[in-house]
Design an enzyme around this catalytic site. Structure first.
Site, PDB file in Angstrom:
ATOM      1  N   GLY A  54     -34.245  54.833  85.946  1.00 54.30           N
ATOM      2  CA  GLY A  54     -33.604  55.956  85.270  1.00 54.30           C
ATOM      3  C   GLY A  54     -32.123  55.995  85.584  1.00 54.30           C
ATOM      4  N   CYS A  55     -31.529  57.154  85.482  1.00 51.29           N
ATOM      5  CA  CYS A  55     -30.094  57.298  85.733  1.00 51.29           C
ATOM      6  C   CYS A  55     -29.728  56.728  87.101  1.00 51.29           C
ATOM      7  CB  CYS A  55     -29.702  58.767  85.658  1.00 51.29           C
ATOM      8  SG  CYS A  55     -27.956  59.069  86.040  1.00 51.29           S
ATOM      9  N   PHE A  56     -28.733  55.844  87.129  1.00 55.23           N
ATOM     10  CA  PHE A  56     -28.401  55.188  88.395  1.00 55.23           C
ATOM     11  C   PHE A  56     -27.728  56.098  89.406  1.00 55.23           C
ATOM     12  CE2 PHE A  56     -24.914  52.832  85.714  1.00 55.23           C
ATOM     13  CZ  PHE A  56     -24.240  54.023  85.460  1.00 55.23           C
ATOM     14  N   TRP A  57     -27.293  57.284  88.988  1.00 53.02           N
ATOM     15  CA  TRP A  57     -26.695  58.214  89.958  1.00 53.02           C
ATOM     16  C   TRP A  57     -27.706  58.571  91.040  1.00 53.02           C
ATOM     17  CZ3 TRP A  57     -24.585  62.027  85.714  1.00 53.02           C
ATOM     18  CH2 TRP A  57     -23.509  61.416  85.048  1.00 53.02           C
ATOM     19  N   TYR A 199     -26.447  68.580  86.048  1.00 53.17           N
ATOM     20  CA  TYR A 199     -27.388  67.466  85.924  1.00 53.17           C
ATOM     21  C   TYR A 199     -27.810  66.982  87.313  1.00 53.17           C
ATOM     22  CZ  TYR A 199     -29.403  62.936  84.752  1.00 53.17           C
ATOM     23  OH  TYR A 199     -30.268  61.861  84.637  1.00 53.17           O
TER      24      TYR A 199
END
Length: 225
Positions: A54-57, A199
């Site tokens: 998913g989102c790499f953050w 987010y």
């Protein structure tokens, strides 16, 4: 003297500037060039692993909090397009997913434990997405470089599935590693630098807290305070 409405506007502007530049002592010191982080060779005795969850953050933060992990880079992997950018990956046409590259000491944390942490740091049962982030660029992938790593990933999947931790079976792609392209500097260490971001608070942070709760023994002490 500033009028009330001008004072409020100035205060809000200064607050936004302060928040946008916030960071903590755990932020990595990564070198960049032309807007992208530099991908370096692992230190002596280190190994490298790659995952997409998913989102790499959130994935980058989850991995950097593990004992034995020295550095984690955000980037793109799993596709065929050379030198992708955030904008091109977002078009869903590059084949790449948001991914991370993990530099770790196998004497401190094994590849198997790294893989296990990865499966608990996101929802590996969701196909082509993670929560509100939908599309193949957010799909779950575990990359392997050797037959031994393939066996480790397969074994962890069997164990997690057997535990019934997730109501559905793991749908993570298990594929051989080909290439990793670093993401822009603005995406590196995004989590600790943007804790105020809605987010991060509502989507990324629950993943981090989930991993900490599942494996406190694998987490660096400074993150458990």
């Amino acid at each position: 003297m500033l009028r009330p409405h001008k004072f409020i506007a100035s205060f809000l502007l200064l607050t936004i500037i302060a928040l946008s530049g916030c960071s903590n002592s755990d932020t990595q010191h990564l070198e960049g060039k032309d807007g992208f982080v530099l991908v370096t060779a692992p230190d002596k005795g280190e190994q490298v692993a790659n995952f997409a969850g998913g989102c790499f953050w959130a994935t980058q933060e989850a991995m950097i909090e593990l004992k034995g992990v020295r550095k984690v880079l955000s980037g793109y992997a799993g596709g065929e397009t050379s030198n992708p950018t955030y904008e091109t990956v977002q078009t869903k046409g590059t084949g790449h997913a948001e991914a991370v590259q993990v530099y770790y000491d196998p004497k401190v944390i094994s590849f198997e434990k790294l893989v296990t942490a990865f499966f608990y740091a996101h929802d590996p049962t969701q196909v082509d997405g993670q929560g509100p982030d939908l599309g193949p660029d957010y799909r779950s992938i575990a990359f392997y470089r050797t037959p031994a790593e393939y066996r480790s990933i397969s074994g962890v999947i069997e164990t997690v599935n057997a535990s019934k931790h997730y109501p559905e079976p793991i749908a993570t792609e298990v594929v051989p590693f080909k290439a990793f392209y670093p993401a822009e500097m603005e995406h590196q260490d995004y989590y600790p630098r943007n804790l105020w971001n809605p987010y991060i608070r509502n989507v990324s942070k629950p993943k981090i807290l989930k991993l900490r709760a599942a494996f406190p023994g694998l987490i660096k002490s400074e993150y458990l305070k």
